[in-house]
Design an enzyme around this catalytic site. Structure first.
Site, PDB file in Angstrom:
ATOM      1  N   ASP A   1       0.854  -1.187   0.000  1.00 53.70           N
ATOM      2  CA  ASP A   1       0.000   0.000   0.000  1.00 53.70           C
ATOM      3  C   ASP A   1       0.893   1.242   0.000  1.00 53.70           C
ATOM      4  O   ASP A   1       2.114   1.161  -0.184  1.00 53.70           O
ATOM      5  CB  ASP A   1      -1.016  -0.037   1.159  1.00 53.70           C
ATOM      6  CG  ASP A   1      -0.387   0.202   2.537  1.00 53.70           C
ATOM      7  OD1 ASP A   1       0.841   0.417   2.627  1.00 53.70           O
ATOM      8  OD2 ASP A   1      -1.137   0.176   3.532  1.00 53.70           O
ATOM      9  N   HIS A   2       0.267   2.398   0.216  1.00 50.20           N
ATOM     10  CA  HIS A   2       0.968   3.684   0.119  1.00 50.20           C
ATOM     11  C   HIS A   2       2.099   3.836   1.143  1.00 50.20           C
ATOM     12  O   HIS A   2       3.020   4.616   0.928  1.00 50.20           O
ATOM     13  CB  HIS A   2      -0.045   4.818   0.319  1.00 50.20           C
ATOM     14  CG  HIS A   2      -0.796   4.700   1.610  1.00 50.20           C
ATOM     15  ND1 HIS A   2      -1.866   3.844   1.757  1.00 50.20           N
ATOM     16  CD2 HIS A   2      -0.618   5.293   2.809  1.00 50.20           C
ATOM     17  CE1 HIS A   2      -2.315   3.925   2.997  1.00 50.20           C
ATOM     18  NE2 HIS A   2      -1.571   4.796   3.661  1.00 50.20           N
TER      19      HIS A   2
ATOM     20  N   ARG B   1       6.893   0.278   8.315  1.00 49.41           N
ATOM     21  CA  ARG B   1       7.040   1.169   9.467  1.00 49.41           C
ATOM     22  C   ARG B   1       7.596   0.427  10.686  1.00 49.41           C
ATOM     23  O   ARG B   1       7.693   0.979  11.772  1.00 49.41           O
ATOM     24  CB  ARG B   1       5.690   1.805   9.818  1.00 49.41           C
ATOM     25  CG  ARG B   1       5.164   2.724   8.713  1.00 49.41           C
ATOM     26  CD  ARG B   1       3.760   3.209   9.013  1.00 49.41           C
ATOM     27  NE  ARG B   1       3.265   4.084   7.952  1.00 49.41           N
ATOM     28  CZ  ARG B   1       1.974   4.331   7.724  1.00 49.41           C
ATOM     29  NH1 ARG B   1       1.050   3.755   8.490  1.00 49.41           N
ATOM     30  NH2 ARG B   1       1.613   5.134   6.745  1.00 49.41           N
TER      31      ARG B   1
ATOM     32  N   ARG C   1       6.098 -34.653   9.564  1.00 47.66           N
ATOM     33  CA  ARG C   1       5.036 -34.352  10.539  1.00 47.66           C
ATOM     34  C   ARG C   1       4.440 -32.968  10.292  1.00 47.66           C
ATOM     35  O   ARG C   1       3.280 -32.705  10.633  1.00 47.66           O
ATOM     36  CB  ARG C   1       5.560 -34.456  11.968  1.00 47.66           C
ATOM     37  CG  ARG C   1       6.573 -33.391  12.367  1.00 47.66           C
ATOM     38  CD  ARG C   1       7.143 -33.665  13.746  1.00 47.66           C
ATOM     39  NE  ARG C   1       7.963 -32.569  14.247  1.00 47.66           N
ATOM     40  CZ  ARG C   1       9.241 -32.347  13.878  1.00 47.66           C
ATOM     41  NH1 ARG C   1       9.809 -33.126  12.966  1.00 47.66           N
ATOM     42  NH2 ARG C   1       9.922 -31.348  14.394  1.00 47.66           N
ATOM     43  N   HIS C   2       5.213 -32.105   9.676  1.00 45.94           N
ATOM     44  CA  HIS C   2       4.712 -30.751   9.399  1.00 45.94           C
ATOM     45  C   HIS C   2       3.674 -30.763   8.273  1.00 45.94           C
ATOM     46  O   HIS C   2       2.786 -29.922   8.242  1.00 45.94           O
ATOM     47  CB  HIS C   2       5.866 -29.810   9.060  1.00 45.94           C
ATOM     48  CG  HIS C   2       6.865 -29.737  10.164  1.00 45.94           C
ATOM     49  ND1 HIS C   2       6.558 -29.235  11.409  1.00 45.94           N
ATOM     50  CD2 HIS C   2       8.158 -30.161  10.235  1.00 45.94           C
ATOM     51  CE1 HIS C   2       7.622 -29.327  12.198  1.00 45.94           C
ATOM     52  NE2 HIS C   2       8.604 -29.886  11.508  1.00 45.94           N
TER      53      HIS C   2
ATOM     54  N   ARG D   1       0.336 -31.359   9.790  1.00 42.52           N
ATOM     55  CA  ARG D   1      -0.168 -30.161  10.474  1.00 42.52           C
ATOM     56  C   ARG D   1      -0.636 -29.102   9.480  1.00 42.52           C
ATOM     57  O   ARG D   1      -1.645 -28.430   9.700  1.00 42.52           O
ATOM     58  CB  ARG D   1       0.921 -29.599  11.396  1.00 42.52           C
ATOM     59  CG  ARG D   1       1.197 -30.555  12.550  1.00 42.52           C
ATOM     60  CD  ARG D   1       2.482 -30.284  13.266  1.00 42.52           C
ATOM     61  NE  ARG D   1       2.739 -31.319  14.259  1.00 42.52           N
ATOM     62  CZ  ARG D   1       3.912 -31.495  14.855  1.00 42.52           C
ATOM     63  NH1 ARG D   1       4.946 -30.716  14.561  1.00 42.52           N
ATOM     64  NH2 ARG D   1       4.058 -32.443  15.743  1.00 42.52           N
TER      65      ARG D   1
ATOM     66  N   VAL E   1       0.438  -6.226   8.915  1.00 40.93           N
ATOM     67  CA  VAL E   1      -0.687  -6.951   9.512  1.00 40.93           C
ATOM     68  C   VAL E   1      -1.905  -6.957   8.582  1.00 40.93           C
ATOM     69  O   VAL E   1      -2.407  -8.024   8.199  1.00 40.93           O
ATOM     70  CB  VAL E   1      -1.064  -6.354  10.886  1.00 40.93           C
ATOM     71  CG1 VAL E   1      -2.338  -7.006  11.419  1.00 40.93           C
ATOM     72  CG2 VAL E   1       0.075  -6.537  11.878  1.00 40.93           C
ATOM     73  N   GLY E   2      -2.373  -5.785   8.220  1.00 41.49           N
ATOM     74  CA  GLY E   2      -3.606  -5.716   7.421  1.00 41.49           C
ATOM     75  C   GLY E   2      -3.485  -6.444   6.100  1.00 41.49           C
ATOM     76  O   GLY E   2      -4.374  -7.219   5.707  1.00 41.49           O
TER      77      GLY E   2
ATOM     78  N   HIS F   1       8.372 -25.173   8.583  1.00 37.53           N
ATOM     79  CA  HIS F   1       7.333 -25.918   9.307  1.00 37.53           C
ATOM     80  C   HIS F   1       5.915 -25.637   8.830  1.00 37.53           C
ATOM     81  O   HIS F   1       5.059 -26.511   8.935  1.00 37.53           O
ATOM     82  CB  HIS F   1       7.412 -25.599  10.810  1.00 37.53           C
ATOM     83  CG  HIS F   1       8.631 -26.157  11.463  1.00 37.53           C
ATOM     84  ND1 HIS F   1       8.857 -26.069  12.820  1.00 37.53           N
ATOM     85  CD2 HIS F   1       9.698 -26.829  10.957  1.00 37.53           C
ATOM     86  CE1 HIS F   1      10.016 -26.654  13.117  1.00 37.53           C
ATOM     87  NE2 HIS F   1      10.554 -27.108  11.992  1.00 37.53           N
ATOM     88  N   ASN F   2       5.648 -24.431   8.377  1.00 38.18           N
ATOM     89  CA  ASN F   2       4.263 -24.064   8.036  1.00 38.18           C
ATOM     90  C   ASN F   2       4.042 -23.916   6.536  1.00 38.18           C
ATOM     91  O   ASN F   2       2.930 -23.614   6.108  1.00 38.18           O
ATOM     92  CB  ASN F   2       3.866 -22.762   8.743  1.00 38.18           C
ATOM     93  CG  ASN F   2       4.289 -22.730  10.200  1.00 38.18           C
ATOM     94  OD1 ASN F   2       5.186 -21.984  10.590  1.00 38.18           O
ATOM     95  ND2 ASN F   2       3.675 -23.561  11.012  1.00 38.18           N
TER      96      ASN F   2
ATOM     97  N   CYS G   1       2.911  -3.506   4.058  1.00 39.40           N
ATOM     98  CA  CYS G   1       2.108  -2.323   4.368  1.00 39.40           C
ATOM     99  C   CYS G   1       2.793  -1.637   5.547  1.00 39.40           C
ATOM    100  O   CYS G   1       3.994  -1.831   5.754  1.00 39.40           O
ATOM    101  CB  CYS G   1       0.635  -2.665   4.607  1.00 39.40           C
ATOM    102  SG  CYS G   1       0.267  -3.676   6.051  1.00 39.40           S
ATOM    103  N   GLY G   2       2.071  -0.830   6.308  1.00 38.68           N
ATOM    104  CA  GLY G   2       2.719  -0.137   7.412  1.00 38.68           C
ATOM    105  C   GLY G   2       3.265  -1.111   8.449  1.00 38.68           C
ATOM    106  O   GLY G   2       4.415  -1.032   8.868  1.00 38.68           O
ATOM    107  N   THR G   3       2.413  -2.050   8.851  1.00 37.74           N
ATOM    108  CA  THR G   3       2.810  -3.050   9.847  1.00 37.74           C
ATOM    109  C   THR G   3       2.987  -4.442   9.261  1.00 37.74           C
ATOM    110  O   THR G   3       3.541  -5.322   9.931  1.00 37.74           O
ATOM    111  CB  THR G   3       1.717  -3.169  10.928  1.00 37.74           C
ATOM    112  OG1 THR G   3       0.487  -3.520  10.258  1.00 37.74           O
ATOM    113  CG2 THR G   3       1.528  -1.868  11.687  1.00 37.74           C
TER     114      THR G   3
HETATM  115  C1  RB5 Z   1      -2.051   2.511   6.589  1.00 41.22           C
HETATM  116  O1  RB5 Z   1      -2.018   3.704   7.282  1.00 41.22           O
HETATM  117  C2  RB5 Z   1      -1.859   1.354   7.539  1.00 41.22           C
HETATM  118  O2  RB5 Z   1      -2.982   1.186   8.327  1.00 41.22           O
HETATM  119  C3  RB5 Z   1      -1.554   0.099   6.774  1.00 41.22           C
HETATM  120  O3  RB5 Z   1      -0.427   0.296   5.993  1.00 41.22           O
HETATM  121  C4  RB5 Z   1      -1.263  -1.148   7.585  1.00 41.22           C
HETATM  122  O4  RB5 Z   1      -0.324  -0.903   8.579  1.00 41.22           O
HETATM  123  C5  RB5 Z   1      -2.430  -1.894   8.062  1.00 41.22           C
HETATM  124  O5  RB5 Z   1      -2.344  -2.938   8.681  1.00 41.22           O
END
Ligand code: RB5
Length: 146
Positions: free
Chosen positions: A8-9, A109, A132-133, A136, A69-70, A98-99, A65-67
């Site tokens: 993303d941005h 970030r 074994r993996h 799973r 995560v998303g 393993h996965n 992305c930033g983290t």
């Molecule tokens: C964007 O600001 C931020 O939310 C996105 O990049 C990300 O970190 C989401 O999980």
């Protein structure tokens, strides 16, 4: 090997640096991400890369992305994707051994570019151990059919 990359941005510069790094190492990189820092929504880029991996248009996916995560959550909604978010190389390596992860995510970030390169290197170099993996991972993927 062909790698789909998405971002993303918040991760344009990181994406460009990782893309260049991979290309220098001989990987073919397909860019599914954005190339401007205008605010955008990460789910579609995670989904695009996840779908490309499952359709075997690319061998593996990398998402930023930033983290991390998303965009990894988005990829994990695609049936057949096993995406992992990593901010250090050990988990990245083990997630493949393993996965059998097929998508790697990290946060622009969260990690610096040199650490990101180490994470990517460990992940790409590792090979699923099976045994074994495999059982799973099969159980994990069965959850998608319930
Ligand atoms: C964007 O600001 C931020 O939310 C996105 O990049 C990300 O970190 C989401 O999980």
């Amino acid at each position: 090997m062909k790698i789909g990359i998405g971002n993303d941005h918040s991760a344009v510069q990181m994406k460009n640096e990782i893309k260049e790094y991979l290309e220098e190492k001989g990987y073919e990189v397909v860019n599914f991400g954005v190339d401007t820092e205008e605010s955008c929504d990460y789910p579609m880029y995670g989904e695009m890369v996840g779908r490309a991996v499952v359709a075997k248009e690319v061998d593996l996916g990398i998402l930023i992305c930033g983290t991390g995560v998303g965009i990894s959550l988005a990829a994990n909604k695609v049936k057949g994707v096993r995406a992992v978010v990593c901010s250090e190389p050990y988990s990245a390596k083990l997630s493949k051994l393993h996965n059998n992860t097929n998508v790697l995510a990290f946060g622009a970030r969260v990690v610096g570019v040199e650490l990101a390169k180490m994470i990517v290197d460990e992940w790409l170099a590792a090979e699923f151990e099976g045994g074994r993996h495999q059982r799973r991972v099969d159980l994990l993927m069965d959850i998608e059919n319930k």
